[in-house]
Design an enzyme around this catalytic site. Structure first.
Site, mmCIF file in Angstrom:
data_model
loop_
_atom_site.group_PDB
_atom_site.id
_atom_site.type_symbol
_atom_site.label_atom_id
_atom_site.label_comp_id
_atom_site.label_asym_id
_atom_site.label_seq_id
_atom_site.Cartn_x
_atom_site.Cartn_y
_atom_site.Cartn_z
ATOM 1 N N LYS A 116 0.808 -1.217 0.000
ATOM 2 C CA LYS A 116 0.000 0.000 0.000
ATOM 3 C C LYS A 116 0.848 1.278 0.000
ATOM 4 O O LYS A 116 2.068 1.214 0.109
ATOM 5 C CB LYS A 116 -0.960 -0.016 1.195
ATOM 6 C CG LYS A 116 -1.999 -1.153 1.126
ATOM 7 C CD LYS A 116 -2.884 -1.017 -0.092
ATOM 8 C CE LYS A 116 -4.115 -1.907 -0.051
ATOM 9 N NZ LYS A 116 -3.831 -3.338 -0.269
HETATM 10 C C1 LIG Z 1 -10.065 -2.547 -1.381
HETATM 11 C C2 LIG Z 1 -9.404 -3.264 -0.250
HETATM 12 N N1 LIG Z 1 -10.026 -3.309 0.931
HETATM 13 C C3 LIG Z 1 -9.480 -3.926 1.996
HETATM 14 C C4 LIG Z 1 -8.255 -4.531 1.914
HETATM 15 C C5 LIG Z 1 -7.702 -5.235 3.102
HETATM 16 O O1 LIG Z 1 -6.567 -4.615 3.621
HETATM 17 P P1 LIG Z 1 -5.667 -5.362 4.689
HETATM 18 O O2 LIG Z 1 -4.805 -6.333 3.967
HETATM 19 O O3 LIG Z 1 -4.881 -4.258 5.352
HETATM 20 O O4 LIG Z 1 -6.577 -6.033 5.650
HETATM 21 C C6 LIG Z 1 -7.555 -4.496 0.702
HETATM 22 C C7 LIG Z 1 -6.248 -5.138 0.590
HETATM 23 O O5 LIG Z 1 -5.633 -5.280 -0.420
HETATM 24 C C8 LIG Z 1 -8.144 -3.856 -0.406
HETATM 25 O O6 LIG Z 1 -7.526 -3.809 -1.601
#
Ligand SMILES: Cc1ncc(COP(=O)(O)O)c(C=O)c1O
Length: 398
Positions: free
Chosen positions: A196
């Site tokens: 990210k």
């Molecule tokens: C649109 C979206 N929402 C939520 C997430 C979840 O993030 P995390 O891996 O920090 O839980 C991601 C992860 O790639 C994502 O692309």
């Protein structure tokens, strides 16, 4: 291509695969994490609190609660608004697993509505049509780092007394009419996953203006233990604690927060570099009838977490899968965002979706390719991507 050119190209080929994503970490991150290790305080502590304060100040939010993923953040946000079994949450199919699964944690129903074709963002008119007496919340995703239609969504929420929980996993920093995402919904959830735009390895943040929701998220992020549970081993803490609800183990560590603090100090510089890369890609590709470049989002600010290119497959003799293979042969990694939720076996079998139920998501997904876009890419890396993409579409043009 002449033989001579082909040879020259082979010589100029990259030695190693250009990864799809890489974190932009350096000595500053190493120093910050080393300081945590030397301090003897590894888990939630003063650095997490500092990261929360600095993050809140950065986006202009009243509260920021650091957790160990965006998935955890979304879970806590939906818990804070009181989502329960049988409720409905309207969301987009054009997203990652996390967005839908957190709704299922409550035995609530994710109501998937289609996206609009230009930006693949949840379609506000479709949201309005999907509202029922059981709808409790809208969960938009600021896809790729472009803002969802926040004003229309806020108006629908106000009309139907719904909460808005933003999935801002891609949206740091994304600006809508001058305001950073983080202040435009009831609760906003960020991701600091390794790929990210700010990374703590794994991590997330919830931003909100509401004191009560902030308190609830904080308490539930650490076992439902009453206020400041993390302080119980500090000099000013106490061994005494009370469990007020069966919470979760979602707290961020000081090791992660140390990374986050170093990353936050360069979040704008990293965004500016990605914006430059995006501008170079779009300048190279926008005149080609084989490709559709993503919108820049202007005058809003795009975080450029993803550069989502679309192939005009009618003008090509290769499909998306083959295109990705051809890029890989040129040692350029790429990816696909996203396989829509409704075509995955779980959603298909549980709710009986067919791919055509959400035709825009289904059609556009099949021609989408995400190109590498991260601040540690060199100009040469960017040139290599442009050359590999341009050569491939030229070679397979119908
Ligand atoms: C649109 C979206 N929402 C939520 C997430 C979840 O993030 P995390 O891996 O920090 O839980 C991601 C992860 O790639 C994502 O692309």
């Amino acid at each position: 291509m002449s033989t001579t050119n082909a040879c020259a190209r082979r010589v100029a080929m990259r030695d190693e695969l250009l990864p799809f994503a890489l974190p932009d970490t350096g000595e500053e991150e190493v120093r910050e994490v080393e300081a945590v290790i030397r301090s003897g305080w590894l888990t939630t502590g003063a650095r997490v609190r500092r990261f929360e304060r600095e993050f809140a100040a950065h986006v202009g939010a009243k509260h920021a609660i650091a957790v160990n993923s965006c998935t955890a953040a979304l879970h806590l946000a939906l818990e804070a608004i009181g989502l329960t079994s049988g409720d409905e949450v309207i969301t987009t199919p054009y997203t990652f697993a996390a967005t839908g699964e957190v709704i299922r944690y409550f035995d609530a129903r994710p109501v998937l509505v289609d996206v609009e074709p230009s930006r693949l963002m949840i379609d506000a008119a479709a949201i309005e049509r999907a509202v029922t007496p059981r709808t409790r919340a809208i969960l938009p995703v600021h896809l790729a780092g472009l803002p969802a239609d926040v004003e229309a969504i806020a108006a629908i929420a106000a009309r139907h007394h719904l909460h808005v929980v933003d999935d801002a996993a891609h949206a740091l920093p994304t600006r809508v009419r001058g305001r950073l995402v983080g202040t435009t919904a009831d609760l906003t959830c960020f991701s600091f996953y390794a790929t990210k735009t700010l990374t703590t390895g794994e991590g997330g943040m919830i931003c909100t203006e509401h004191d009560e929701w902030a308190d609830r998220c904080r308490i539930m992020s650490l076992h439902g233990i009453s206020r400041d549970a993390w302080k119980r081993y500090t000099a000013e803490g106490s061994w005494k604690y009370e469990i007020i609800a069966p919470g979760f183990k979602y707290n961020m560590t000081d090791m992660a927060a140390a990374l986050g603090l170093a990353q936050l100090s360069k979040v704008t510089a990293m965004r500016d570099r990605r914006a430059l890369i995006a501008a170079r890609y779009s300048a190279a590709f926008e005149s080609l009838d084989t490709l559709q470049v993503p919108e820049s989002g202007a005058p809003n600010e795009h975080a450029w977490h993803l550069y989502m290119l679309r192939l005009n497959t009618d003008a090509l003799t290769v499909d998306r899968a083959e295109f990705i293979e051809r890029l890989k042969e040129r040692r350029i990694a790429s990816s696909v965002h996203f396989i829509p939720l409704h075509v995955h076996p779980y959603y298909r079998d549980t709710y009986g979706y067919t791919p055509e139920d959400l035709p825009v998501a289904w059609t556009e997904y099949q021609r989408e390719v995400s190109l590498p876009i991260y601040s540690s890419m060199s100009d040469r890396d960017v040139d290599d991507v442009i050359e590999a993409v341009s050569d491939t579409v030229a070679r397979y043009r119908r």
